[in-house]
Design a protein around this motif. Structure first.
Motif, short mmCIF file in Angstrom:
data_model
loop_
_atom_site.label_atom_id
_atom_site.label_comp_id
_atom_site.label_asym_id
_atom_site.label_seq_id
_atom_site.Cartn_x
_atom_site.Cartn_y
_atom_site.Cartn_z
N HIS A 459 42.70 -13.74 42.51
CA HIS A 459 44.15 -13.70 42.22
C HIS A 459 44.55 -12.27 41.84
O HIS A 459 45.06 -12.00 40.75
CB HIS A 459 44.50 -14.68 41.10
N VAL A 460 44.31 -11.34 42.77
CA VAL A 460 44.56 -9.92 42.49
C VAL A 460 46.02 -9.65 42.14
O VAL A 460 46.34 -8.64 41.49
CB VAL A 460 44.11 -9.05 43.69
N LEU A 508 45.70 -14.29 48.68
CA LEU A 508 46.21 -15.43 49.44
C LEU A 508 47.30 -16.14 48.65
O LEU A 508 47.28 -16.17 47.42
CB LEU A 508 45.07 -16.40 49.74
N GLY A 509 48.23 -16.74 49.37
CA GLY A 509 49.27 -17.50 48.70
C GLY A 509 50.55 -16.69 48.51
O GLY A 509 50.84 -15.75 49.24
N ARG A 715 49.44 -4.05 60.45
CA ARG A 715 50.38 -5.16 60.41
C ARG A 715 49.70 -6.37 59.79
O ARG A 715 48.89 -7.02 60.43
CB ARG A 715 50.86 -5.48 61.83
N ALA A 716 49.97 -6.63 58.53
CA ALA A 716 49.30 -7.72 57.83
C ALA A 716 49.86 -9.06 58.27
O ALA A 716 51.06 -9.26 58.33
CB ALA A 716 49.47 -7.56 56.32
N GLY A 717 48.94 -9.99 58.55
CA GLY A 717 49.39 -11.34 58.85
C GLY A 717 49.89 -11.99 57.58
O GLY A 717 49.17 -12.10 56.61
N ARG A 718 51.11 -12.41 57.56
CA ARG A 718 51.70 -12.97 56.35
C ARG A 718 51.39 -14.46 56.23
O ARG A 718 51.45 -15.19 57.21
CB ARG A 718 53.22 -12.76 56.36
N LEU A 719 51.08 -14.87 55.01
CA LEU A 719 50.83 -16.28 54.77
C LEU A 719 52.15 -17.02 54.64
O LEU A 719 53.02 -16.62 53.89
CB LEU A 719 50.03 -16.47 53.49
#
Length: 734
Positions: A459-460, A508-509, A715-719
Motif C-alpha cells: 500500500h505504497v 494497486l487499487g 503509459r501506465a495501465g490504469r486500474l
C-alpha cells in the motif's frame, strides 16, 4: 455542539492539519466525509475541534504558529536541485544558519542551502535578526532511487509455505537461501520475493497474517534455521544428559511436525513450530559466544540501541503478562516509566534472550541475501514492508507517542466493498513523525535495507495519505489524513541508495491523482497484475503488452488472488461459491470468469504466445496456457517479471482469500500441486513443470522479442473497476 462539516473554520482547520474533508473515488465523483471523522482525526492529532468555539481557538492557534515559525519541522533537498528548500530561501534577511550534519560536521551559512552538504539527515538551526529561532531536520537525498541495472525475472513465494525436508513444519531462512541459490544458478532468476518477515504478536493462536506484525523493525525468529546457528553444534558440550535428551526429543517432534504437513496434508501450525524452536533456542543460547561472536552481538546491540531494548523488553513483558500490553499493570504500559525500568532490570536475562534472537535472525537474513547474490542474482531477496503494525504489538507499545490514539487505518468504500475496510492497524501521526525527522520510519528503512536487495512497500499510497477510521465507527465514516510524502520519499531514496536496493510499490487499487507519476519520477517501481491491466479509459479490453508501463514488477497473480491455474479453470469461482462469498448467481460468476480468461487467451493466441492454442475452453491445456501468460509478461517492457512459485506446480489455492477469516486457512497452506499434495522444496526444484515454465522466462527469445525497457515516462495501465482494492476485504492489507 460539534462543528458542522460545512463550517468554513472546521474545513480550514482540517486543511492546515492535513485532514481531508472530502475525497474522490473516481475522477468525476467527490464524496464529503462525515464531520465526526474530521473532528476525531483532529483530536487524534491533539487538536480540539469538538465545538465551534474550540474550532475558532484551534484555528487561530494554528495560523499563528504557521505565521510565526521560522522553519517547518522537516525540510527536503533533492540532489541536483540548485534551488534548495523554499523555506530556507524565504527566511528573513540576516538570518544565520547553523547545520549539524549527520556525519558530525558543523556548517554556518546565510539563508539558502549551505554549499556542499552531504546526503543524509541533518539538523538545522536558524536565528533571525528579530530574536526568533527555528529548528528543523534537513533531508538531503539523491534525486532518484536505484533501479535494476537490467531486466530480470524472479520468484514470488510466501516463505512459510516453502517447506523442505529440513525445515521444522514451515519454511525458514535456510530454505530461502537454498531456493535463491538454486534459482540464481540453475534457473537464471534475478530475485526471490517473500512475504513480510516481521515479528508477530504471540497469541493463542497467533494471528497468522504477516501483515499484522508486532514489529516492522525487527524480524521474527520463527524463521530461524536452528541447525545453522553456530552455537547449535556445541549444545552437547554444555548440556547435561537431561538437556541432551530434551534436544533429541525436540528434533524428533520437529520431524513429525514436518511430516504432518508434507505427508499427511496438515495445515502449517506456526504456534507449534515456534514452541519447538523456542525450546530449542533456550538450549542453544546457553552456549557461550566465542570472542568474535560476542563482539559482533555487542556491536549489534549498540547499533540498534533503544529500539532493540524496547523490543526485547516488550517480548519479555509479554511472556510475563500476556501480549496485550494495554492490560498490563499500569506502570508497564509506559515504556519510559520507572516500573518498566525496574522490570527490564529484573528480566535482564529474558531481555538478552530476545535481543539475541533478533541478532541471530538478522544474521540469517543477511546470509540469505549473500547466497542470492553469490548465485548471480542482480537483485537478490525482495522483502515486503507491511503497511502497519498490530495495536497490541511491540512497536505500538514502544512508539506510543508516534501513533494516533483511537484510530485505525483501512480503505474507503468502493465499487466492490460498499462498507469500506478497517484493517485494525494504528496509523503514525504525521505531525509527530515530522517533529522527529521521521525517526521511526527512517530507522525502520535502514534496518530492512541492510539485508534486502529490494523492498516491496505494501500500500505504497500510504506514503501520501491513509484512510483513518475512528474506533467504534464503521470504515465508511473515516477520512484521509495526509503525510509529508516528499520527506517520506526522500528518506526512502536515501536509505535505498545507501544500500544499493530497489523499491517496488504496491500501487494497486484506488490511487490519488499524481501519485503514480511522482513515484515513477523518483524511481519507485509500480506493480502491474495481468488480469487488471485493461484499457479502462477506452474499450475495456486487455491492455496490449506494448502499452504496459516499464517501471514496474509485472506478475500474473499475487498472494491475495487466485493462482493462474485456478483463474484459467474457474476453480476460484467454485471456491468462493462453496464458502458462500458470491454476491451473484454462481452461473453468472462462472460465465464472466470464463469470458475474462478467454479474452486474455485470445490476445495471447493472436500474438503467437501459445504453442498450440487449445480448441476447448480456458484451462483445456492448462500448463501451456500458464506458459503463454508468462510469455506475454515478457512481451511487456516491465523491468521485473514475477512468477508466483505455486504456479510452477499447478497449485490452485490462494494463500489468502480476502473476505474470509476462519472459513478458509489463510496464511497456513504449503505449496502444493494441482491435486493439493504438498510439494517440498526438494521436489519443487526438480519439477519438470516448474522447470519448463522457468525456461520460458530464462530464454527471452521464447517471448518473440520482448519490448526494450525505456527510461522515459511510460503509459501506465490504469486500474479500473476490476482493481485489487475491491478484493482486499476483512482479511486486511497485503
Amino acid at each position: 455542539m460539534a462543528a458542522a462539516l460545512d463550517d468554513e473554520g472546521l474545513a480550514r482547520l482540517a486543511e492546515l492539519h492535513g485532514v481531508a474533508t472530502s475525497y474522490r473515488p473516481a475522477p468525476d465523483r467527490t464524496v464529503a466525509v462525515p464531520a465526526s471523522a474530521v473532528v476525531a482525526a483532529l483530536a487524534a492529532l491533539g487538536v480540539d475541534a469538538g465545538t465551534p468555539s474550540a474550532v475558532r481557538a484551534a484555528l487561530a492557534a494554528r495560523e499563528r504558529e504557521l505565521r510565526e515559525r521560522l522553519l517547518p519541522p522537516t525540510l527536503v533537498h533533492w540532489a541536483g536541485d540548485a534551488r534548495g528548500p523554499a523555506a530556507l530561501a524565504a527566511l528573513p534577511p540576516g538570518t544565520r544558519l547553523h547545520v549539524e550534519t549527520e556525519q558530525g560536521e558543523e556548517r554556518e551559512g546565510t539563508p539558502g542551502l549551505p554549499e556542499g552538504l552531504p546526503q543524509g539527515v541533518h539538523r538545522v538551526t536558524a536565528g533571525a535578526p528579530d530574536g526568533r529561532t527555528g529548528h528543523a531536520f534537513l533531508i538531503v537525498a539523491p534525486d532518484r532511487l536505484p533501479v535494476p541495472a537490467g531486466r530480470s525475472y524472479g520468484l514470488l513465494v510466501q516463505l512459510y509455505s516453502l517447506l523442505s525436508r529440513r525445515s521444522w513444519g514451515m519454511g525458514d531462512l535456510g530454505d530461502l537461501a537454498e531456493l535463491a541459490g538454486w534459482a540464481g544458478r540453475t534457473a537464471g532468476a534475478g530475485f526471490v520475493q517473500v512475504n513480510p518477515l516481521h515479528a508477530a504478536v504471540p497469541g493463542a493462536p497467533t494471528d497468522p497474517s504477516p501483515y499484522r506484525p508486532s514489529s516492522r523493525r525487527f524480524p521474527d525468529p520463527v524463521h530461524l534455521r536452528i541447525e545453522e546457528i553456530p552455537e547449535f553444534a556445541y549444545v552437547a558440550d554444555v548440556a547435561d544428559a537431561a538437556d541432551r535428551s530434551r534436544l533429541r526429543a525436540l528434533l524428533e517432534r520437529a520431524d513429525r511436525l514436518r511430516a504432518d504437513v508434507l505427508d499427511k496434508g496438515a495445515l502449517i501450525d506456526r504456534d507449534a513450530v515456534w514452541e519447538l524452536k523456542r525450546e530449542a533456542l533456550e538450549l542453544v543460547l546457553r552456549v557461550p559466544l566465542g570472542p568474535g561472536r560476542q563482539a559482533a552481538y555487542d556491536a549489534f546491540r549498540a547499533e540498534e540501541g533503544q529500539a532493540l531494548e524496547d523490543h526485547a523488553t516488550w517480548c519479555a513483558l509479554a511472556e510475563a503478562h500476556g501480549s496485550q500490553w494495554r492490560r498490563w499493570p499500569g506502570g508497564l504500559r509506559d515504556p519510559r516509566s520507572a516500573e518498566t525500568a525496574r522490570a527490564r532490570a529484573e528480566l535482564a536475562g529474558r531481555v538478552d534472550f530476545h535481543a539475541r534472537l533478533a541478532w541471530l535472525t538478522d544474521g540469517q537474513l543477511r546470509a540469505a541475501q549473500r547466497a542470492a547474490r553469490e548465485a548471480g542474482m542482480p537483485v537478490g531477496i525482495v522483502h515486503d514492508l507491511a503497511v502497519g503494525v498490530h495495536p497490541e504489538g511491540a512497536d505500538a507499545w514502544a512508539q506510543q507517542d508516534h501513533f494516533a490514539a483511537g484510530m485505525s487505518i483501512g480503505a474507503p468504500p468502493d465499487a466492490f466493498n460498499a462498507r469500506g475496510q478497517d484493517w485494525g492497524l494504528p496509523p503514525w501521526r504525521p505531525d509527530r513523525l515530522a517533529a522527529s525527522g521521521h525517526a521511526p520510519y527512517r530507522h525502520l528503512l535502514r534496518a530492512l535495507f541492510r539485508y534486502a536487495g529490494a523492498v516491496r512497500i505494501d500500500h505504497v499510497m500510504g506514503l501520501f495519505r491513509l484512510w483513518w477510521v475512528p474506533q467504534g465507527s464503521p470504515p465508511t465514516e473515516g477520512t484521509y489524513v495526509h503525510y509529508d510524502a516528499d520527506a517520506m520519499l526522500a528518506l526512502l531514496a536515501l536509505e535505498a541508495s545507501r544500500a544499493g536496493s530497489v523499491v517496488i510499490g504496491e500501487d494497486l487499487g484506488t490511487v490519488e491523482p499524481g501519485v503514480r507519476e511522482t513515484l515513477q519520477r523518483r524511481g519507485v517501481l509500480g506493480t502491474s497484475v495481468l488480469w487488471f491491466e485493461r484499457d479502462w479509459e477506452g474499450d475495456g479490453r486487455p491492455l496490449p503488452p506494448e502499452r504496459w508501463r516499464a517501471d514496474c514488477l509485472a506478475t500474473a497473480t499475487t498472494h491475495d488472488l487466485p493462482p493462474t491455474a485456478s483463474r484459467l479453470t474457474g476453480d476460484h469461482v467454485d471456491l468462493r461459491d462453496r464458502l458462500g462469498l458470491l454476491t451473484r448467481p454462481a452461473a453468472d460468476e462462472r460465465a464472466e470468469a470464463t469470458a475474462d480468461a478467454a479474452e486474455w487467451l485470445a490476445l495471447l493466441g493472436s500474438l503467437g504466445l501459445l504453442d498450440s492454442p487449445a480448441a476447448g475452453p480456458p484451462g483445456t491445456d492448462e500448463e501451456a496456457e500458464v506458459q503463454g501468460v508468462h510469455r506475454f509478461l515478457l512481451r511487456t517492457p516491465a523491468r521485473l517479471i514475477g512468477v508466483w512459485l505455486p504456479d510452477g506446480v499447478g497449485d490452485r489455492r490462494p494463500q489468502n482469500l480476502p473476505g474470509t477469516w476462519d472459513q478458509y486457512p489463510n496464511w497456513r497452506l504449503p505449496v502444493a500441486d494441482a491435486e493439493g499434495r504438498p510439494v517440498p522444496l526438494e521436489e519443487l526444484t526438480a519439477s519438470p513443470r516448474l522447470r519448463a515454465l522457468l525456461e520460458v522466462l530464462r530464454d527471452p527469445a521464447d517471448a518473440s522479442a520482448p519490448v526494450v525497457v525505456a527510461d522515459a515516462v511510460d503509459r501506465a495501465g490504469r486500474l479500473g473497476p476490476g482493481g485489487l482494492a475491491g478484493l482486499a476485504g476483512p482479511a486486511g492489507p497485503g
